[in-house]
Design a protein around this motif. Structure first.
Motif, PDB file in Angstrom:
ATOM      1  N   ILE A 256       4.929 -29.465   5.367  1.00 27.66           N
ATOM      2  CA  ILE A 256       5.586 -28.306   4.770  1.00 27.66           C
ATOM      3  C   ILE A 256       4.531 -27.443   4.083  1.00 27.66           C
ATOM      4  CG2 ILE A 256       7.242 -27.547   3.005  1.00 27.66           C
ATOM      5  CD1 ILE A 256       8.798 -30.140   3.576  1.00 27.66           C
ATOM      6  N   PHE A 257       4.550 -26.153   4.357  1.00 27.55           N
ATOM      7  CA  PHE A 257       3.584 -25.208   3.808  1.00 27.55           C
ATOM      8  C   PHE A 257       3.862 -24.972   2.327  1.00 27.55           C
ATOM      9  CE2 PHE A 257       2.556 -20.718   2.792  1.00 27.55           C
ATOM     10  CZ  PHE A 257       1.190 -20.764   2.969  1.00 27.55           C
ATOM     11  N   LEU A 258       2.794 -25.026   1.507  1.00 27.72           N
ATOM     12  CA  LEU A 258       2.901 -24.735   0.075  1.00 27.72           C
ATOM     13  C   LEU A 258       2.073 -23.488  -0.222  1.00 27.72           C
ATOM     14  CD1 LEU A 258       2.438 -28.324  -1.443  1.00 27.72           C
ATOM     15  CD2 LEU A 258       4.588 -27.076  -1.132  1.00 27.72           C
ATOM     16  N   PRO A 259       2.714 -22.389  -0.582  1.00 25.20           N
ATOM     17  CA  PRO A 259       1.972 -21.145  -0.848  1.00 25.20           C
ATOM     18  C   PRO A 259       1.100 -21.253  -2.091  1.00 25.20           C
ATOM     19  CG  PRO A 259       4.299 -20.892  -1.390  1.00 25.20           C
ATOM     20  CD  PRO A 259       4.168 -22.220  -0.729  1.00 25.20           C
ATOM     21  N   PHE A 260       0.250 -20.243  -2.285  1.00 26.24           N
ATOM     22  CA  PHE A 260      -0.739 -20.248  -3.355  1.00 26.24           C
ATOM     23  C   PHE A 260      -0.116 -20.497  -4.721  1.00 26.24           C
ATOM     24  CE2 PHE A 260      -2.941 -17.870  -6.699  1.00 26.24           C
ATOM     25  CZ  PHE A 260      -4.182 -18.491  -6.679  1.00 26.24           C
ATOM     26  N   HIS A 261       0.992 -19.808  -5.023  1.00 25.59           N
ATOM     27  CA  HIS A 261       1.563 -19.946  -6.364  1.00 25.59           C
ATOM     28  C   HIS A 261       2.105 -21.352  -6.624  1.00 25.59           C
ATOM     29  CE1 HIS A 261       5.157 -18.816  -3.969  1.00 25.59           C
ATOM     30  NE2 HIS A 261       5.813 -19.566  -4.836  1.00 25.59           N
ATOM     31  N   GLU A 262       2.487 -22.085  -5.575  1.00 26.00           N
ATOM     32  CA  GLU A 262       2.933 -23.467  -5.747  1.00 26.00           C
ATOM     33  C   GLU A 262       1.753 -24.403  -5.974  1.00 26.00           C
ATOM     34  OE1 GLU A 262       5.883 -24.650  -6.056  1.00 26.00           O
ATOM     35  OE2 GLU A 262       7.111 -22.934  -5.498  1.00 26.00           O
ATOM     36  N   MET A 263       0.584 -24.030  -5.435  1.00 27.92           N
ATOM     37  CA  MET A 263      -0.601 -24.891  -5.529  1.00 27.92           C
ATOM     38  C   MET A 263      -1.359 -24.719  -6.841  1.00 27.92           C
ATOM     39  SD  MET A 263      -0.991 -26.892  -2.904  1.00 27.92           S
ATOM     40  CE  MET A 263      -2.716 -27.325  -3.094  1.00 27.92           C
ATOM     41  N   GLN A 264      -1.003 -23.718  -7.641  1.00 27.15           N
ATOM     42  CA  GLN A 264      -1.766 -23.437  -8.848  1.00 27.15           C
ATOM     43  C   GLN A 264      -1.803 -24.611  -9.828  1.00 27.15           C
ATOM     44  OE1 GLN A 264       0.064 -19.388  -9.639  1.00 27.15           O
ATOM     45  NE2 GLN A 264      -2.028 -18.990 -10.321  1.00 27.15           N
ATOM     46  N   SER A 265      -0.741 -25.381  -9.855  1.00 27.32           N
ATOM     47  CA  SER A 265      -0.687 -26.514 -10.796  1.00 27.32           C
ATOM     48  C   SER A 265      -0.916 -27.854 -10.103  1.00 27.32           C
ATOM     49  CB  SER A 265       0.668 -26.530 -11.509  1.00 27.32           C
ATOM     50  OG  SER A 265       1.720 -26.630 -10.565  1.00 27.32           O
ATOM     51  N   LEU A 266      -1.383 -27.819  -8.855  1.00 27.36           N
ATOM     52  CA  LEU A 266      -1.545 -29.056  -8.088  1.00 27.36           C
ATOM     53  C   LEU A 266      -3.001 -29.319  -7.748  1.00 27.36           C
ATOM     54  CD1 LEU A 266       1.403 -28.672  -5.533  1.00 27.36           C
ATOM     55  CD2 LEU A 266       1.400 -29.977  -7.667  1.00 27.36           C
ATOM     56  N   LEU A 267      -3.319 -30.585  -7.569  1.00 24.64           N
ATOM     57  CA  LEU A 267      -4.618 -31.006  -7.074  1.00 24.64           C
ATOM     58  C   LEU A 267      -4.419 -31.730  -5.748  1.00 24.64           C
ATOM     59  CD1 LEU A 267      -6.237 -32.504 -10.309  1.00 24.64           C
ATOM     60  CD2 LEU A 267      -6.541 -30.204  -9.391  1.00 24.64           C
ATOM     61  N   ASP A 268      -5.445 -31.695  -4.927  1.00 22.58           N
ATOM     62  CA  ASP A 268      -5.401 -32.404  -3.651  1.00 22.58           C
ATOM     63  C   ASP A 268      -5.121 -33.885  -3.900  1.00 22.58           C
ATOM     64  OD1 ASP A 268      -5.840 -32.189  -0.749  1.00 22.58           O
ATOM     65  OD2 ASP A 268      -7.520 -33.531  -1.115  1.00 22.58           O
ATOM     66  N   GLY A 269      -4.112 -34.446  -3.201  1.00 21.37           N
ATOM     67  CA  GLY A 269      -3.781 -35.863  -3.362  1.00 21.37           C
ATOM     68  C   GLY A 269      -2.650 -36.138  -4.317  1.00 21.37           C
ATOM     69  N   ASP A 270      -2.168 -35.113  -5.033  1.00 18.67           N
ATOM     70  CA  ASP A 270      -1.034 -35.320  -5.939  1.00 18.67           C
ATOM     71  C   ASP A 270       0.202 -35.758  -5.162  1.00 18.67           C
ATOM     72  OD1 ASP A 270      -2.481 -34.614  -8.135  1.00 18.67           O
ATOM     73  OD2 ASP A 270      -1.613 -32.615  -8.373  1.00 18.67           O
ATOM     74  N   ARG A 271       0.997 -36.605  -5.784  1.00 23.34           N
ATOM     75  CA  ARG A 271       2.269 -37.037  -5.197  1.00 23.34           C
ATOM     76  C   ARG A 271       3.381 -36.226  -5.850  1.00 23.34           C
ATOM     77  NH1 ARG A 271       4.634 -40.742  -2.229  1.00 23.34           N
ATOM     78  NH2 ARG A 271       6.576 -41.683  -2.903  1.00 23.34           N
TER      79      ARG A 271
ATOM     80  N   ALA B 112     -17.137 -31.847  -3.380  1.00 26.84           N
ATOM     81  CA  ALA B 112     -16.591 -32.780  -2.379  1.00 26.84           C
ATOM     82  C   ALA B 112     -15.077 -32.783  -2.372  1.00 26.84           C
ATOM     83  CB  ALA B 112     -17.119 -34.195  -2.624  1.00 26.84           C
ATOM     84  N   SER B 113     -14.475 -31.604  -2.475  1.00 25.45           N
ATOM     85  CA  SER B 113     -13.015 -31.505  -2.464  1.00 25.45           C
ATOM     86  C   SER B 113     -12.593 -30.387  -1.523  1.00 25.45           C
ATOM     87  CB  SER B 113     -12.485 -31.219  -3.874  1.00 25.45           C
ATOM     88  OG  SER B 113     -11.095 -30.944  -3.851  1.00 25.45           O
ATOM     89  N   ARG B 114     -11.430 -30.559  -0.903  1.00 19.88           N
ATOM     90  CA  ARG B 114     -10.884 -29.518  -0.032  1.00 19.88           C
ATOM     91  C   ARG B 114     -10.484 -28.289  -0.839  1.00 19.88           C
ATOM     92  NH1 ARG B 114      -8.831 -30.739   4.912  1.00 19.88           N
ATOM     93  NH2 ARG B 114      -7.058 -29.376   4.570  1.00 19.88           N
ATOM     94  N   THR B 115     -10.094 -28.501  -2.094  1.00 20.75           N
ATOM     95  CA  THR B 115      -9.659 -27.398  -2.953  1.00 20.75           C
ATOM     96  C   THR B 115     -10.392 -27.476  -4.283  1.00 20.75           C
ATOM     97  OG1 THR B 115      -7.808 -28.762  -3.674  1.00 20.75           O
ATOM     98  CG2 THR B 115      -7.378 -27.203  -1.910  1.00 20.75           C
ATOM     99  N   PRO B 116     -11.650 -27.015  -4.340  1.00 21.48           N
ATOM    100  CA  PRO B 116     -12.433 -27.143  -5.569  1.00 21.48           C
ATOM    101  C   PRO B 116     -11.819 -26.352  -6.722  1.00 21.48           C
ATOM    102  CG  PRO B 116     -13.568 -25.752  -3.971  1.00 21.48           C
ATOM    103  CD  PRO B 116     -12.404 -26.362  -3.263  1.00 21.48           C
ATOM    104  N   HIS B 117     -11.546 -27.046  -7.820  1.00 22.36           N
ATOM    105  CA  HIS B 117     -10.992 -26.424  -9.016  1.00 22.36           C
ATOM    106  C   HIS B 117     -12.083 -26.212 -10.052  1.00 22.36           C
ATOM    107  CE1 HIS B 117      -6.509 -26.361  -8.710  1.00 22.36           C
ATOM    108  NE2 HIS B 117      -6.748 -27.213  -7.729  1.00 22.36           N
ATOM    109  N   HIS B 118     -11.817 -25.280 -10.994  1.00 24.27           N
ATOM    110  CA  HIS B 118     -12.656 -25.116 -12.177  1.00 24.27           C
ATOM    111  C   HIS B 118     -12.026 -25.908 -13.318  1.00 24.27           C
ATOM    112  CE1 HIS B 118     -14.421 -21.962  -9.840  1.00 24.27           C
ATOM    113  NE2 HIS B 118     -15.217 -21.557 -10.822  1.00 24.27           N
ATOM    114  N   PHE B 119     -12.830 -26.689 -14.011  1.00 31.30           N
ATOM    115  CA  PHE B 119     -12.365 -27.442 -15.168  1.00 31.30           C
ATOM    116  C   PHE B 119     -13.135 -26.955 -16.390  1.00 31.30           C
ATOM    117  CE2 PHE B 119     -11.252 -30.015 -11.572  1.00 31.30           C
ATOM    118  CZ  PHE B 119     -10.061 -30.646 -11.930  1.00 31.30           C
ATOM    119  N   MET B 120     -12.415 -26.401 -17.354  1.00 30.26           N
ATOM    120  CA  MET B 120     -13.049 -25.932 -18.577  1.00 30.26           C
ATOM    121  C   MET B 120     -13.453 -27.142 -19.434  1.00 30.26           C
ATOM    122  SD  MET B 120     -12.764 -22.857 -17.732  1.00 30.26           S
ATOM    123  CE  MET B 120     -13.592 -22.155 -19.152  1.00 30.26           C
ATOM    124  N   VAL B 121     -14.601 -27.014 -20.109  1.00 36.62           N
ATOM    125  CA  VAL B 121     -15.125 -28.108 -20.929  1.00 36.62           C
ATOM    126  C   VAL B 121     -15.411 -27.576 -22.332  1.00 36.62           C
ATOM    127  CG1 VAL B 121     -16.922 -29.859 -21.183  1.00 36.62           C
ATOM    128  CG2 VAL B 121     -16.155 -29.186 -18.895  1.00 36.62           C
TER     129      VAL B 121
END
Length: 762
Positions: free
Chosen positions: A120-135, A181-190
């Protein structure tokens, strides 16, 4: 189940029930998952925790905590959801599906349902709070790209990762990490307090302390500084961290390992068949460090006696001990060009379990009588003690028995007669393999050789010889007998199951081969023999490796499961992995099953029941895929590091894939794949022809397609993205490429079959 009550037995002074029985009675007060589902079904509305506790008359803190734990498991499994008010809801009532998220570099993603239905396709706005591999749980929301089903996230059930690795940045006092090393590289603030001493440019491991949302960036805390991006071995280190591979050993595992010592104890040799005088030998790659199988053959009438001795890992790794628990979590050893992440501690995998030469070792033997036709007529299993008489390599064995190399034959004169018998046996096993129609996919296998400082020294195909095939056939024979033995006794085990190709994928392959002039019948989907006949014809083509890879991609992925459904690729009705317990957990489970039967145990008394085997099968299959993905990730980038030194060079290649945006070409010298973009094909409009197998220029008629030999120039390499850009070196190229309309199709020339080897174990 609304209003359902549980009552607890009262214990009088005269009761004689045991403490265990009392504990069992106490456990019964906590409702089973099915009871919870029934209760929610009966209520018909979302229900809070307090109401559920009252429903089951659970007033005590301990009872309520155990109910909470059971509810949490139902949430994780996707059987229940918890809404924003904290109420528990039945997933079925919400019209939602459960599954995992697979991200895409462009920002959108796909939801892979647990039930095996279409993604099932998940558009950009649905992916904003998700990481690759989330259940997650997803509800259908319409139609997305290319008519694919689109979904909306109902609930995040479980996060797929708790840590990430990436490069540390600091710009104008704002610190962040970009995931590597991720399909969807995120930025993590530190935050400043969470920098952990990291300096800009360093690679770090980050603990996620806040996950991304539509309004906020993800937040993280540096828990380890890994080093500079160009440090030796950093590619592998990043992959190990990114793919969640387990490294290091706990104190409990170290203690459990050390208790066995470094030599086989005399007491452990008792009650076993003594094979130490028998000239068993190991035959492996030159760089192998753990030896889990040894072989021996002797003539027996018109046939042979074949012994396959396998390291008795189950003697040292006891059910549910510290080593076993860790091995189960790893599932398999993972092999990288510069190191190995083993399933077992090195003291066992390279030491006490490994069938090293000239030392006593414990083993489990599959002793087979093989007829002249190559069919195993009978077999038996037993525990033994052995002593390997030689550690041989594939090259040495091939030199002795196939090339008649005088020096190698002199060096191993003591075992040579037995090797020659073994080779004759192999020829019979190979003929039997061909008769049953097992697939013959001689696919490229590349060896990356590392030099000083973990520099890539070479990238080259491993040439397959008859010694590789000899060991493979002996291992297959033993694996088949193990599967039949356990099946005959109806003992729960894990079979290695390879299903027939899915209809949709098979149709794509059939149409492609038909465009190339090969007729593919529907029978080939269910009968590997029919598909093998086509492969034999493909062997005559110079682009065989390309087409064989296309056949492989059509195949279903082999899995571990307790339900035996046969092995399509090997054309076998029962197959299990028995021969590599040092590096594969399913093999260890097979050994435990065989050991249980050898000890006179009944199937009902076996420690593993069918439900447990189902869980283990899914876990082992998942861990195998994870290890393979990590190994591919590193291998592809080491190849890019190597080819980067050759930018500007021209090489021969084979077109492996045709897309609307260009051609993928495999460089024949390095087995590295790159892209020739359509814009570099010439000043023309190129269109897809012949079922998408060729690109043809509208004005010039210049045509290039699948399997064509081309000469290309390496123009750019990105190690981080594992991408190689190529350009056609000349307009007219070798082979079929450069054809114009009206030219006859060039007939394939017969070539000697000389492909690199398959993976050693099937």
């Amino acid at each position: 189940m609304a209003g359902h009550k549980h009552t607890r037995k009262k214990r009088n002074a005269g009761d004689t029930e045991s403490v265990d029985a009392a504990a069992a009675t106490y456990r019964d007060t906590i409702p089973q998952p099915a009871e919870i589902i029934d209760a929610l079904q009966a209520k018909g509305v979302p229900t809070g925790f307090a109401e559920l506790a009252r429903t089951f008359s659970l007033a005590g803190d301990k009872e309520q905590k155990r109910l909470e734990k059971r509810l949490k498991k139902l949430l994780t499994n996707g059987q229940l959801l918890q809404n924003r008010r904290g109420e528990y809801c039945l997933l079925a009532k919400l019209d939602a599906l459960t599954g995992k998220v697979s991200g895409h570099p462009d920002g959108f993603g796909f939801f892979i349902p647990d039930d095996g239905s279409e993604d099932i396709f998940l558009p950009f706005h649905e992916m904003q709070s998700l990481l690759d591999g989330d259940r997650v749980a997803v509800r259908l929301s319409g139609t997305g790209k290319k008519g694919r089903r689109a979904g909306a996230v109902v609930e995040i059930l479980e996060r797929g990762k708790q840590t990430v690795v990436g490069q540390f940045h600091d710009e104008h006092g704002i610190a962040y990490v970009i995931e590597a090393a991720s399909r969807t590289p995120h930025h993590f603030m530190v935050a400043d307090a969470n920098r952990g001493g990291a300096e800009p440019g360093q690679m770090v491991k980050l603990e996620i302390i806040e996950y991304p949302s539509a309004r906020r960036e993800a937040q993280g805390k540096v828990v380890a500084v890994l080093g500079a991006p160009d440090d030796p071995g950093m590619l592998t280190t990043l992959a190990i961290e990114s793919f969640g591979l387990r490294t290091g050993w706990s104190r409990k595992v170290k203690d459990a390992t050390s208790q066995w010592g470094s030599e086989v104890r005399e007491a452990d040799k008792q009650g076993r068949v003594d094979l130490r005088a028998l000239p068993l030998v190991t035959i492996d790659g030159a760089d192998a460090r753990d030896f889990d199988d040894a072989v021996y053959a002797e003539a027996d009438g018109d046939g042979w006696r074949l012994l396959v001795a396998i390291a008795d890992v189950s003697h040292y790794v006891q059910y549910d001990d510290a080593i076993d628990t860790e091995a189960r979590k790893r599932g398999t050893s993972t092999y990288f060009p510069d190191r190995v992440v083993p399933m077992l501690p090195e003291a066992l995998s390279n030491g006490l379990c490994s069938l090293n030469p000239d030392v006593d070792r414990l083993c489990v033997v599959c002793d087979m009588a093989v007829g002249a036709s190559g069919k195993v007529e009978r077999s038996k299993f037993y525990r033994a003690v052995m002593r390997s008489h030689a550690r041989l390599t594939y090259g040495q064995v091939n030199a002795m028995v196939c090339e008649d190399d005088a020096e190698t034959r002199r060096r191993y004169a003591k075992v040579l007669p037995h090797l020659e018998v073994l080779y004759q046996l192999y020829k019979a096993l190979d003929r039997a393999r061909r008769r049953r129609g097992a697939l013959d996919l001689d696919l490229p296998e590349v060896r990356i050789t590392m030099g000083a400082g973990n520099a890539v020294e070479s990238v080259a195909p491993v040439q397959r010889n008859d010694a590789h095939r000899l060991i493979e056939e002996c291992m297959i024979a033993a694996n088949v007998q193990a599967a039949k033995y356990l099946r005959r006794h109806k003992l729960p085990t894990l079979y290695r199951v390879h299903a027939q190709p899915e209809l949709e994928r098979f149709e794509v392959l059939r149409l492609m081969l038909q465009e190339l002039g090969f007729k593919v019948t529907a029978e080939a989907r269910t009968q590997p023999r029919a598909l093998n006949r086509i492969l034999e014809q493909l062997h005559e083509r110079p682009d065989f490796a390309v087409l064989a890879t296309s056949v492989l991609r059509t195949m279903a992925q082999a899995v571990y499961q307790p339900l035996n459904e046969g092995h399509y690729g090997l054309a076998l009705d029962a197959y299990a992995h028995f021969t590599s317990p040092i590096r594969r957990y399913p093999d260890l489970l097979v050994h435990r099953g065989i050991g249980h039967l050898l000890d006179g145990g009944k199937p009902a008394a076996f420690v593993y029941k069918m439900p447990a085997m189902e869980v283990l099968g899914k876990s082992c299959s998942m861990l195998e895929r994870q290890a393979e993905a990590a190994a591919r990730h590193v291998e592809s980038r080491y190849k890019c590091i190597y080819i980067k030194e050759h930018v500007g060079g021209e090489y021969e290649g084979v077109v492996t894939s045709v897309t609307h945006f260009g051609l993928f070409v495999m460089l024949r010298d390095f087995y590295v794949e790159g892209l020739v973009h359509v814009t570099s094909l010439g000043n023309d409009y190129y269109h897809s022809e012949h079922g998408g197998l060729r690109l043809t220029g509208e004005r010039t008629g210049h045509s290039v397609g699948l399997g064509d030999l081309v000469r290309v120039r390496v123009t750019r390499v990105s190690v981080e993205d594992a991408k190689v850009d190529l350009q056609l070196a000349v307009a007219e190229v070798a082979g079929a490429a450069g054809k114009t309309r009206g030219q006859e199709k060039k007939q394939p020339q017969r070539q000697t079959k000389q492909g690199p080897p398959r993976k050693r174990r099937r």
